[in-house]
Structures are given as structure tokens and as C-alpha cells.
Enzyme design. Structure first.
Site, PDB file in Angstrom:
ATOM      1  N   ASP A  64       0.809  -1.229   0.000  1.00 45.23           N
ATOM      2  CA  ASP A  64       0.000   0.000   0.000  1.00 45.23           C
ATOM      3  C   ASP A  64       0.844   1.282   0.000  1.00 45.23           C
ATOM      4  O   ASP A  64       0.342   2.342  -0.334  1.00 45.23           O
ATOM      5  CB  ASP A  64      -0.932   0.011   1.237  1.00 45.23           C
ATOM      6  CG  ASP A  64      -0.175  -0.151   2.548  1.00 45.23           C
ATOM      7  OD1 ASP A  64       1.053  -0.271   2.525  1.00 45.23           O
ATOM      8  OD2 ASP A  64      -0.835  -0.181   3.618  1.00 45.23           O
ATOM      9  N   HIS A  65       2.111   1.194   0.343  1.00 48.25           N
ATOM     10  CA  HIS A  65       2.934   2.406   0.444  1.00 48.25           C
ATOM     11  C   HIS A  65       3.617   2.741  -0.881  1.00 48.25           C
ATOM     12  O   HIS A  65       3.449   3.829  -1.410  1.00 48.25           O
ATOM     13  CB  HIS A  65       4.004   2.231   1.530  1.00 48.25           C
ATOM     14  CG  HIS A  65       3.514   2.461   2.920  1.00 48.25           C
ATOM     15  ND1 HIS A  65       2.563   1.679   3.507  1.00 48.25           N
ATOM     16  CD2 HIS A  65       3.856   3.398   3.849  1.00 48.25           C
ATOM     17  CE1 HIS A  65       2.327   2.125   4.743  1.00 48.25           C
ATOM     18  NE2 HIS A  65       3.107   3.167   4.972  1.00 48.25           N
ATOM     19  N   ASP A 119       4.257  -0.888  11.282  1.00 47.24           N
ATOM     20  CA  ASP A 119       3.792   0.436  10.904  1.00 47.24           C
ATOM     21  C   ASP A 119       3.221   1.080  12.153  1.00 47.24           C
ATOM     22  O   ASP A 119       2.492   0.436  12.917  1.00 47.24           O
ATOM     23  CB  ASP A 119       2.715   0.342   9.817  1.00 47.24           C
ATOM     24  CG  ASP A 119       2.428   1.713   9.240  1.00 47.24           C
ATOM     25  OD1 ASP A 119       2.967   2.031   8.168  1.00 47.24           O
ATOM     26  OD2 ASP A 119       1.696   2.496   9.890  1.00 47.24           O
ATOM     27  N   ARG A 379      -0.347  13.060   9.865  1.00 43.02           N
ATOM     28  CA  ARG A 379       0.973  13.675  10.090  1.00 43.02           C
ATOM     29  C   ARG A 379       1.190  14.832   9.134  1.00 43.02           C
ATOM     30  O   ARG A 379       0.955  14.688   7.934  1.00 43.02           O
ATOM     31  CB  ARG A 379       2.086  12.642   9.881  1.00 43.02           C
ATOM     32  CG  ARG A 379       2.080  11.633  10.982  1.00 43.02           C
ATOM     33  CD  ARG A 379       3.218  10.650  10.891  1.00 43.02           C
ATOM     34  NE  ARG A 379       3.137   9.808  12.073  1.00 43.02           N
ATOM     35  CZ  ARG A 379       3.488   8.552  12.148  1.00 43.02           C
ATOM     36  NH1 ARG A 379       3.999   7.958  11.078  1.00 43.02           N
ATOM     37  NH2 ARG A 379       3.364   7.882  13.263  1.00 43.02           N
ATOM     38  N   SER A 540       6.914   7.688  12.445  1.00 41.54           N
ATOM     39  CA  SER A 540       6.943   6.400  11.764  1.00 41.54           C
ATOM     40  C   SER A 540       7.758   5.345  12.510  1.00 41.54           C
ATOM     41  O   SER A 540       8.723   5.660  13.202  1.00 41.54           O
ATOM     42  CB  SER A 540       7.545   6.601  10.377  1.00 41.54           C
ATOM     43  OG  SER A 540       8.117   5.418   9.900  1.00 41.54           O
ATOM     44  N   ARG A 542       9.549   3.263  10.938  1.00 43.81           N
ATOM     45  CA  ARG A 542      10.534   2.763   9.963  1.00 43.81           C
ATOM     46  C   ARG A 542      11.873   2.455  10.629  1.00 43.81           C
ATOM     47  O   ARG A 542      12.508   3.325  11.211  1.00 43.81           O
ATOM     48  CB  ARG A 542      10.673   3.724   8.776  1.00 43.81           C
ATOM     49  CG  ARG A 542      11.235   5.078   9.090  1.00 43.81           C
ATOM     50  CD  ARG A 542      11.085   6.029   7.895  1.00 43.81           C
ATOM     51  NE  ARG A 542       9.666   6.371   7.724  1.00 43.81           N
ATOM     52  CZ  ARG A 542       9.213   7.568   7.353  1.00 43.81           C
ATOM     53  NH1 ARG A 542      10.031   8.551   7.092  1.00 43.81           N
ATOM     54  NH2 ARG A 542       7.912   7.800   7.239  1.00 43.81           N
TER      55      ARG A 542
HETATM   56  C1  MIC Z   1       4.123   6.701   8.055  1.00 51.46           C
HETATM   57  O1  MIC Z   1       2.947   6.996   8.158  1.00 51.46           O
HETATM   58  O2  MIC Z   1       5.038   7.479   8.361  1.00 51.46           O
HETATM   59  C2  MIC Z   1       4.490   5.336   7.502  1.00 51.46           C
HETATM   60  C3  MIC Z   1       5.104   5.529   6.161  1.00 51.46           C
HETATM   61  O3  MIC Z   1       3.328   4.563   7.352  1.00 51.46           O
HETATM   62  C4  MIC Z   1       5.433   4.664   8.486  1.00 51.46           C
HETATM   63  C5  MIC Z   1       6.014   3.397   8.015  1.00 51.46           C
HETATM   64  C6  MIC Z   1       7.129   3.552   7.043  1.00 51.46           C
HETATM   65  O4  MIC Z   1       7.944   4.479   7.148  1.00 51.46           O
HETATM   66  O5  MIC Z   1       7.215   2.703   6.152  1.00 51.46           O
HETATM   67  C7  MIC Z   1       4.818   4.400   9.874  1.00 51.46           C
HETATM   68  O6  MIC Z   1       3.895   5.059  10.255  1.00 51.46           O
HETATM   69  O7  MIC Z   1       5.334   3.558  10.618  1.00 51.46           O
HETATM   70 FE1  SF4 Z   2      -0.020   4.956   4.976  1.00 50.88          FE
HETATM   71 FE2  SF4 Z   2       1.338   5.739   7.151  1.00 50.88          FE
HETATM   72 FE3  SF4 Z   2      -0.208   7.450   5.791  1.00 50.88          FE
HETATM   73 FE4  SF4 Z   2      -1.323   5.540   7.185  1.00 50.88          FE
HETATM   74  S1  SF4 Z   2      -0.105   7.215   7.990  1.00 50.88           S
HETATM   75  S2  SF4 Z   2      -1.881   6.155   5.114  1.00 50.88           S
HETATM   76  S3  SF4 Z   2       0.095   3.862   6.914  1.00 50.88           S
HETATM   77  S4  SF4 Z   2       1.647   6.458   5.043  1.00 50.88           S
END
Ligand code: MIC
Ligand code: SF4
Length: 648
Positions: A64-65, A119, A379, A540, A542
């Protein structure tokens, strides 16, 4: 004494340690989820563990990313994930099926179960009464291999909801209020448990919006009760058998109780550049809006989409607004098509985006220079939209829809003056369900060949802990540095499976010279050290925010305080997470200072403070740490994989 919901779930899952607040416990994980951007590394690490099949009740791998496929990298990663899933008994959710948290809630969420996801928004599952926790990919790999997940037995904060939301005020406004109360820092080791008479006024997707964005407060997770409303949701998902009632006992005790009266809430917004900067929409005045984005795992449910669709019925978007809509799942799309919502959104002038993270992670739909962008996501960190000069505001779908019509920041209650009535969208009694975008593992898939494109490299190995760290403060940063600051996502995310390449973008938004400076220090045999303020590593999950610094020779991070997931990721990759004993010492040191920390192992083993010598300034100060014995052993071994090998 009665028990809270959190205590009840934990009591059934603790396998190591005791239910003592503040102590480390290991819990059994029933379900895991990964998404593609964190998943490739998680599965590479899982493969290294040599376990023939996952040992959880259910593990799901979502794509999905990284669904914007410019170049071969993302498509290669998807194929890798699909073949790994087939081989190890994991459900594969294909690109197009939707955002992991939305889909997991719809199809797999079960009250009372534990879910660990790579995540940070995994707590979305708390909307159906799960204990759903975000973690680094390596922790998820360990859980898939049957290992426990370690957490600090949490402080439990009850958020007591009373009253009922007024028309035009939304679940998003509840969580923005919670963010105003708790802010984005200082909540490590806590869980939010929702209760009170207001709970029954909220549908499951509304509850999930709230638990989803609890992540922004930095709590371990957020949980709602599982009640009749949860049951109705699961019946509508054709999963009544998955329902169990889960309520707190009347006499349950909490570490703190905070009341939120839903009747008093008004439309709110998080202003740039933190989800914790809260204003009322009215206070912001009638600012011109350039972009409105509806979607993300926070607000992309059937209810969110239908609410906006009904508001926009027969309307056209304002000429200055670009309106992007990304429904949360294929199921959401099919249901809003069936109920007429899709037509009204398209007819209003929306740009329909794929059912994926998309705009939320800044890999598409970056707004124009200095844009005002209204987003229903969670975010608004600096640079996350892909446009550094843009100002992103986080709002409810209702507030987003109002701006689509007026072209200005508008309190949605003012739409009544334009003759628009508040649409009371009801949840469907039965959703249209089609699981054909999942690939379920068969029993006969032993000889699957795993597909590895040229973008996929082996994860670099950590080194055993050095007894003396000697090097330089390569970077000194302020409070609230997020993992988006440490390693950006967006268009760079396609290098997630290629650590050397991805590391080139470390700290890019703060100091683009970091990578080259760190490389010179590393290659001269000295250590890189990062100094930070409060709440380092927000956001995140990550693990690349630890993995890439490890690759660049970062050996310690010295911060005023650190967020939970990032702290665990640093330990997993053998980087020493330290705190200032006296926070004033932060002001006495500068980027470029030469530091030396000696006799590290003995100090760790004897629970003593570490002495940090600043050779440049001729100063000395003390550093502390919060590490369990297990975590010390991991660090000494050189990270979690090395520790596991040693144990075997
Ligand atoms: C995000 O919302 O920042 C992400 C991208 O979903 C991350 C995960 C990632 O960096 O792959 C998260 O929330 O953990
Ligand atoms: Fe995707 Fe992270 Fe955004 Fe949720 S917050 S939609 S998991 S990138």
C-alpha cells in the site's frame, strides 16, 4: 479489584515477566501485519531466522505504500513479498486492495487479540478492541517466528468520553482534542483506554480514527471496548464469529482519568508542522486553500467517504482547489459505488487516487510552492508532503469538504448557511465483500522460489558493541525530531530494500551534508554520534531510521528523551540509546565536538552511568540509559539478529 480492558488482554498474553507497571514483559502475538515499505526488510530478516512457516494465528503482508511504480524497484519488491508470503504461510494483500490498517480492521480485526504491525498506525485495530501495536520490522519478524514481543508494562490512562458529538464535529476532532491535551511528547510507556457513556455514540470507523492517531501522542497503543456496536460492524463484515464482548470492569483502576465531553467539542485542525499544534478551525480565519486531500488510514472509511460525498452532492469544487480522494480500500470503493457516493465525489471534481497511502506519505500529489493543504491524514511533519514550503493542516473529512466548496478554511458548521444539511451517514448493515485481492497461502507451497530483483540487497549486519565509542557529534538536533526528518519517505522510499542507496538521504531535510560527513568519519575508523533534544524519533516505525545510521557508522544517540519504537529499533541494530543525566548538558556541547565514552560494557552490566568526555571542550558529563538486561545483551551481541543466533 476489577480490571481494565488493557489489563485483561495483557493478562491473557504475557509469556515472560509479570504485570508490574514499568517492568518489561514479553507478550504472545496473535496476528502480524507488514506493509511493503517496511515489509521487505522485515521478511529478509525473517528469512535469516530459518523458520519454515510463520507461527502466528494470522500474518498479512500488505502492499500500500510504494505503489507509485516509476522504475522497476517497487514492482520487484511486490513480487518478492508475494513469493515470500506464499512460501511462509502469509496472507498477501495485493496492491489495489487498500491501506493495511483499513483492510486489517475490515477483514481480520478481532477483539481481545494482539496484533503487531511494522507500521506505527497499527493501533487502528484498537477500534475493535484489539491490543494493536506498531513496531520495527525486525520485532515483527521475531513475532512471526513465534517469539514474544517485549514492551514496558504500561501506565493505563482512561479517556472518559461523555456526551455526544454535535453535527459537523467528527471523530477526528476528538483525537485532535486528545492531542491538544497530551501533546506529541512525554507519553512513552502509556496506553489510552477509551471508556464512558460517549463510547456507544461512536461507530467502529470513528473509534479507529481515534486509535489510529493516538500514535501521534507516542502511546504504545489505544483501545476501545468491544460492545454491541463492534458486533454490528463484524456482522456487517460477515464475521460475527470473530466477536467477543470486551469491557472494563466497573471498578477498574487507572493511572489517570481524563474526561472529554463530546458535546463541547468544535471542529479542530493541527497546524504546521506537528499533529500536536492544535487550533480551532474558526481561529484560523478564512485562509485560502490550495489543496484538499481526503484519505489515509485515519479517515478513508466508508463513513468518511459517504459523509463527504453527501456534503458535496450536486456541488462543484472551488476553482482554486485541487481535490484528491484516496478511498481506504477496495471494499470502501465498492460500497460507495453501490450507495452512490462515488458518483457525487467524481462529479464534484475529485481526482481519484489509488486506494493506498499516496499523498499521505508524499510519494504523489505534492502541493504547489507555499500551498495551504488540508489533509485528513495524521501527520503534517515538515517536508512530508513532498513540498518543503507547503503548510499542511490536519482536519476532519467534514472540514475538508467545506474547503472544497468554499476554497477557504471554513468551519463546516457554516455550511448550514449555504443550505447544506449535516448528512447523518449510517453504517451499512452488510458490506459488499469481495476478498479476491488477497492471496491466501495454501498448504502445498513448499518449493516456492523467492523472487529477488536487483533492488533487494541483504540487510547489513550490526557489529558487537564496542567498549569505547570515540568520534564526533556529527549532528546536533532539536526537540521533536521525527523519523521523517531522520530518513525521508516519499519518492526516496523505493530504496527501502537497498540500505546503502537509501542511506544517502539520511537527515536530508535538516542537513543534506550529513551523509558525506558521516561517511568520512566512518571511513577514518571513528564513530558517528547524534545528539538530540526531547522526543527524538517521533512518528513512523521505519527501522531504516536506525538501520541506515548503523550502516553509516553511528554508534550512539544521546538525547534528552526518545520515543518507544525508535528506541527499540536502535537497540535492534546495535546503536546505543543514551539520555543526558542532566538535561542542561545538552546546551554545553556542539556539533563537531569530539566525544569519548569508555568502559561501556562494565558500566552497563553494573547499572552505572556512562561518563562522556568532551575532548574538544575539555568537559565531562554523565549519560544514563533505560535498558533491560535483555536489551543490554542484545546491544553487546551486536543487535537482535546476532543475539538470536547466539541464543540458538
Ligand atoms: C508513516 O505513516 O510514516 C508510515 C510511512 O506509514 C510509516 C512506516 C514507514 O515508514 O514505512 C509508519 O507510520 O510507521
Ligand atoms: Fe499509509 Fe502511514 Fe499514511 Fe497511514 S499514515 S496512510 S500507513 S503512510
Amino acid at each position: 479489584m476489577g480490571k481494565s480492558i488493557v489489563e485483561k488482554i495483557l493478562a491473557q498474553h504475557i509469556v515472560i515477566g509479570e504485570a508490574v507497571k514499568g517492568s518489561e514483559v514479553g507478550i504472545k502475538i496473535d496476528q502480524t501485519l507488514t506493509q511493503d515499505a517496511t515489509g521487505t526488510m522485515a521478511y529478509l530478516q525473517f528469512e535469516a531466522m530459518g523458520v519454515p512457516k510463520v507461527k502466528t494465528e494470522l500474518s498479512v503482508s500488505y502492499v500500500d505504500h510504494n505503489t507509485v511504480q516509476i522504475g522497476f524497484e517497487n514492482a520487484d519488491d511486490h513480487k518478492y513479498l508475494q513469493t515470500v508470503a506464499e512460501k511462509y504461510g502469509i496472507v498477501y494483500s495485493r496492491a489495489g486492495n487498500g491501506i493495511c490498517h483499513q483492510v486489517q480492521l475490515e477483514r481480520f480485526g478481532k477483539p481481545g487479540k494482539t496484533l503487531l504491525g511494522s507500521d506505527s498506525h497499527t493501533p487502528t485495530g484498537g477500534g475493535v478492541g484489539m491490543m494493536a501495536i506498531g513496531a520495527g520490522g525486525l520485532d515483527v519478524a521475531v513475532a512471526m517466528a513465534g517469539g514474544p514481543f517485549y514492551l514496558t508494562y504500561p501506565k493505563i490512562i482512561k479517556i472518559n468520553l461523555t456526551g455526544k458529538l454535535q453535527p459537523w464535529v467528527a471523530a477526528k476532532d476528538i483525537i485532535l482534542k486528545v492531542l491538544e491535551i497530551f501533546t506529541t511528547k512525554g507519553n512513552v510507556g502509556c496506553v489510552f483506554e477509551y471508556g464512558g457513556p460517549g463510547v456507544k455514540t461512536l461507530s467502529v470507523p470513528e473509534r479507529a480514527t481515534i486509535t489510529n492517531m493516538g500514535a501521534e501522542c507516542g502511546v504504545t497503543t489505544s483501545v476501545f471496548p468491544s460492545d454491541e456496536i463492534t458486533r454490528e460492524f463484524l456482522i456487517a463484515q460477515d464475521r460475527e464469529a470473530d466477536w467477543t464482548e470486551l469491557l472494563a470492569d466497573e471498578d477498574a483502576e487507572y493511572d489517570r482519568v481524563v474526561d472529554v465531553n463530546l458535546s463541547e467539542l468544535v471542529p479542530l485542525a493541527a497546524t504546521p508542522h506537528s499533529p500536536g499544534n492544535i487550533s480551532t478551525v474558526r481561529e484560523l480565519g478564512e485562509m485560502d486553500v490550495d489543496q484538499v486531500c481526503l484519505g489515509s488510514c485515519t479517515n478513508s472509511s466508508y463513513k468518511d467517504m459517504m459523509t463527504v460525498a453527501r456534503i458535496l452532492e450536486g456541488k462543484k469544487l472551488h476553482p482554486n482547489v485541487s481535490f484528491v480522494v484516496a478511498p481506504g480500500s477496495k471494499q470502501v470503493i465498492e460500497n460507495i459505488i453501490q450507495d452512490g457516493g462515488f458518483a457525487s465525489i467524481v462529479s464534484a471534481g475529485a481526482r481519484i487516487a489509488e486506494s493506498a497511502c499516496g499523498f499521505c506519505i508524499g510519494n504523489s500529489q505534492s502541493p504547489k510552492t507555499e500551498a495551504v493543504s488540508l489533509r485528513t491524514s495524521n501527520r503534517n511533519f515538515f517536508g512530508r508532503s513532498g513540498t518543503k514550503s507547503a503548510n499542511a493542516y490536519l482536519v476532519s473529512p467534514e472540514t475538508a469538504a467545506a474547503a472544497v466548496i468554499t476554497g477557504k478554511f471554513t468551519d463546516p458548521r457554516d455550511l448550514e448557511k449555504l443550505g447544506i444539511k449535516y448528512p447523518e451517514v449510517k453504517m451499512p448493515a452488510k458490506f459488499h465483500i469481495d476478498d479476491s485481492m488477497f492471496i491466501f497461502p495454501g498448504d502445498d507451497k513448499k518449493d516456492v522460489e523467492i523472487s529477488r530483483g536487483p533492488n533487494i540487497g541483504d540487510p547489513p549486519a550490526a557489529e558487537p558493541l564496542k567498549d569505547k565509542i570515540a568520534g564526533e557529534i556529527t549532528l546536533k538536533v532539536e526537540d521533536k525530531i521525527t523519523t521523517d526528518h531522520i530518513i525521508p519517505a516519499g519518492s526516496k522510499m523505493k530504496y527501502r530494500s537497498n540500505v546503502p542507496k537509501y542511506s544517502e538521504f539520511l537527515f536530508e531535510v535538516i542537513d543534506p551534508t550529513f551523509h558525506d560527513r558521516a561517511e568520512v568519519i566512518r571511513d577514518s575508523g571513528r564513530d558517528n554520534i547524534i545528539v538530540a533534544g526531547l522526543s527524538y524519533g517521533q512518528g513512523s516505525s521505519r527501522e531504516h531510521a536506525a538501520l541506515c545510521p548503523m550502516y553509516m557508522g553511528v554508534k550512539a544517540v544521546l538525547a534528552k528523551s526518545m520515543e518507544r519504537i525508535h528506541n527499540a529499533n536502535l537497540i535492534n541494530f546495535g546503536i546505543l540509546p543514551l539520555n543526558f543525566k542532566d538535561q542542561d548538558d545538552y546546551d554545553k556541547i556542539d556539533q563537531g565536538d569530539a566525544l569519548e565514552i569508555s568502559d561501556i560494557k562494565a558500566a552497563l552490566v553494573n547499572n552505572q552511568n556512562l561518563i562522556v568526555k568532551n575532548l574538544t571542550k575539555g568537559l565531562e558529563f554523565k549519560a544514563t540509559y533505560i535498558l533491560s538486561d535483555r536489551q543490554k545483551e542484545i546491544l553487546i551481541a551486536g543487535g537482535t539478529l546476532a543475539y538470536m543466533r547466539k541464543q540458538q
